[in-house]
Design a protein around this motif. Structure first.
Motif, PDB file in Angstrom:
ATOM      1  N   UNK A   5       0.829  -1.207   0.000  1.00 30.59           N
ATOM      2  CA  UNK A   5       0.000   0.000   0.000  1.00 30.59           C
ATOM      3  C   UNK A   5       0.866   1.260   0.000  1.00 30.59           C
ATOM      4  N   UNK A   6       1.945   1.236   0.741  1.00 27.58           N
ATOM      5  CA  UNK A   6       2.858   2.373   0.771  1.00 27.58           C
ATOM      6  C   UNK A   6       3.488   2.593  -0.604  1.00 27.58           C
ATOM      7  N   UNK A   7       3.846   1.507  -1.272  1.00 22.61           N
ATOM      8  CA  UNK A   7       4.416   1.627  -2.619  1.00 22.61           C
ATOM      9  C   UNK A   7       3.406   2.232  -3.583  1.00 22.61           C
ATOM     10  N   UNK A   8       2.171   1.785  -3.495  1.00 21.85           N
ATOM     11  CA  UNK A   8       1.125   2.319  -4.381  1.00 21.85           C
ATOM     12  C   UNK A   8       0.911   3.803  -4.106  1.00 21.85           C
ATOM     13  N   UNK A   9       0.851   4.166  -2.831  1.00 22.76           N
ATOM     14  CA  UNK A   9       0.700   5.590  -2.495  1.00 22.76           C
ATOM     15  C   UNK A   9       1.880   6.395  -3.025  1.00 22.76           C
ATOM     16  N   UNK A  10       3.068   5.832  -2.943  1.00 22.22           N
ATOM     17  CA  UNK A  10       4.252   6.512  -3.464  1.00 22.22           C
ATOM     18  C   UNK A  10       4.175   6.718  -4.966  1.00 22.22           C
ATOM     19  N   UNK A  55       6.437   8.136 -16.800  1.00 20.12           N
ATOM     20  CA  UNK A  55       7.783   8.430 -16.295  1.00 20.12           C
ATOM     21  C   UNK A  55       7.821   8.900 -14.846  1.00 20.12           C
ATOM     22  N   UNK A  56       6.675   9.174 -14.247  1.00 23.98           N
ATOM     23  CA  UNK A  56       6.664   9.767 -12.901  1.00 23.98           C
ATOM     24  C   UNK A  56       7.369   8.897 -11.869  1.00 23.98           C
ATOM     25  N   UNK A  57       7.018   7.642 -11.804  1.00 25.68           N
ATOM     26  CA  UNK A  57       7.627   6.782 -10.790  1.00 25.68           C
ATOM     27  C   UNK A  57       9.114   6.553 -11.062  1.00 25.68           C
ATOM     28  N   UNK A 142       3.066   9.217   2.232  1.00 24.80           N
ATOM     29  CA  UNK A 142       4.222   8.407   1.870  1.00 24.80           C
ATOM     30  C   UNK A 142       5.330   8.809   2.821  1.00 24.80           C
ATOM     31  N   UNK A 143       5.935   7.829   3.459  1.00 22.99           N
ATOM     32  CA  UNK A 143       6.981   8.175   4.414  1.00 22.99           C
ATOM     33  C   UNK A 143       8.150   8.791   3.664  1.00 22.99           C
ATOM     34  N   UNK A 150      19.084   5.078  -0.638  1.00 20.09           N
ATOM     35  CA  UNK A 150      19.105   4.574  -2.006  1.00 20.09           C
ATOM     36  C   UNK A 150      18.370   3.239  -2.001  1.00 20.09           C
ATOM     37  N   UNK A 151      17.044   3.331  -2.153  1.00 15.50           N
ATOM     38  CA  UNK A 151      16.182   2.150  -2.181  1.00 15.50           C
ATOM     39  C   UNK A 151      15.069   2.389  -3.179  1.00 15.50           C
ATOM     40  N   UNK A 152      14.376   1.333  -3.530  1.00 11.90           N
ATOM     41  CA  UNK A 152      13.208   1.447  -4.404  1.00 11.90           C
ATOM     42  C   UNK A 152      11.995   1.779  -3.564  1.00 11.90           C
ATOM     43  N   UNK A 153      10.987   2.364  -4.207  1.00 12.59           N
ATOM     44  CA  UNK A 153       9.733   2.687  -3.510  1.00 12.59           C
ATOM     45  C   UNK A 153       9.044   1.430  -3.083  1.00 12.59           C
TER      46      UNK A 153
END
Length: 153
Positions: A5-10, A55-57, A142-143, A150-153
């Protein structure tokens, strides 16, 4: 690390930020500085919406990595973050912008003016977009760590 859910919100936050910001700033640049007609600019902006959705993400990931690298090199520097935002914005957006303008049939002189103007204005826009992106991420809960990793959403 992040919940689905956090990834989707991001992803949604990054997409909303990109679409809104690029629509408004792009239209202003195209009409005011690049001598494009309202119709040309509107065509460009409408074409840019699906492009910006795509391209946003990836841009958000790219920008986060550039900012994290800048902060790692100079941890307490707000200037470093701002320069990283500027670099990320210009280096990612300029090729996309050229492709959009070519697609709508802008003249080479218009493309050159628009992209050059965008690059110059990006000295403010890229930094402003970084703040706008962080604002949108907060709106979507989104936190946002004060020191991006350096991590992925």
């Amino acid at each position: 690390m992040f919940s689905p859910l956090s990834r989707i919100r991001g992803i949604v936050a990054d997409t909303v930020a990109m679409v809104v910001y690029c629509f408004l700033t792009g239209m202003a640049i195209e009409i005011v500085l690049s001598d494009m007609s309202f119709q040309q600019s509107l065509s460009s902006r409408l074409l840019s919406i699906p492009v910006n959705i795509v391209i946003a993400w990836p841009y958000g990931l790219y920008r986060d990595r550039i900012v994290a690298l800048a902060l790692r090199l100079n941890a307490d520097s707000r200037w470093g973050k701002n320069i990283a935002d500027l670099f990320a914005y210009v280096s990612f957006q300029s090729p996309v912008y050229v492709a959009i303008l070519l697609t709508i049939g802008a003249e080479p002189s218009q493309i050159l003016k628009a992209v050059a103007s965008n690059a110059v204005i990006s000295m403010v826009m890229g930094v402003a977009y970084g703040y706008f992106l962080e604002y949108c991420r907060r709106l979507f809960r989104v936190s946002v760590s004060p020191r991006p990793q350096i991590v992925s959403h």
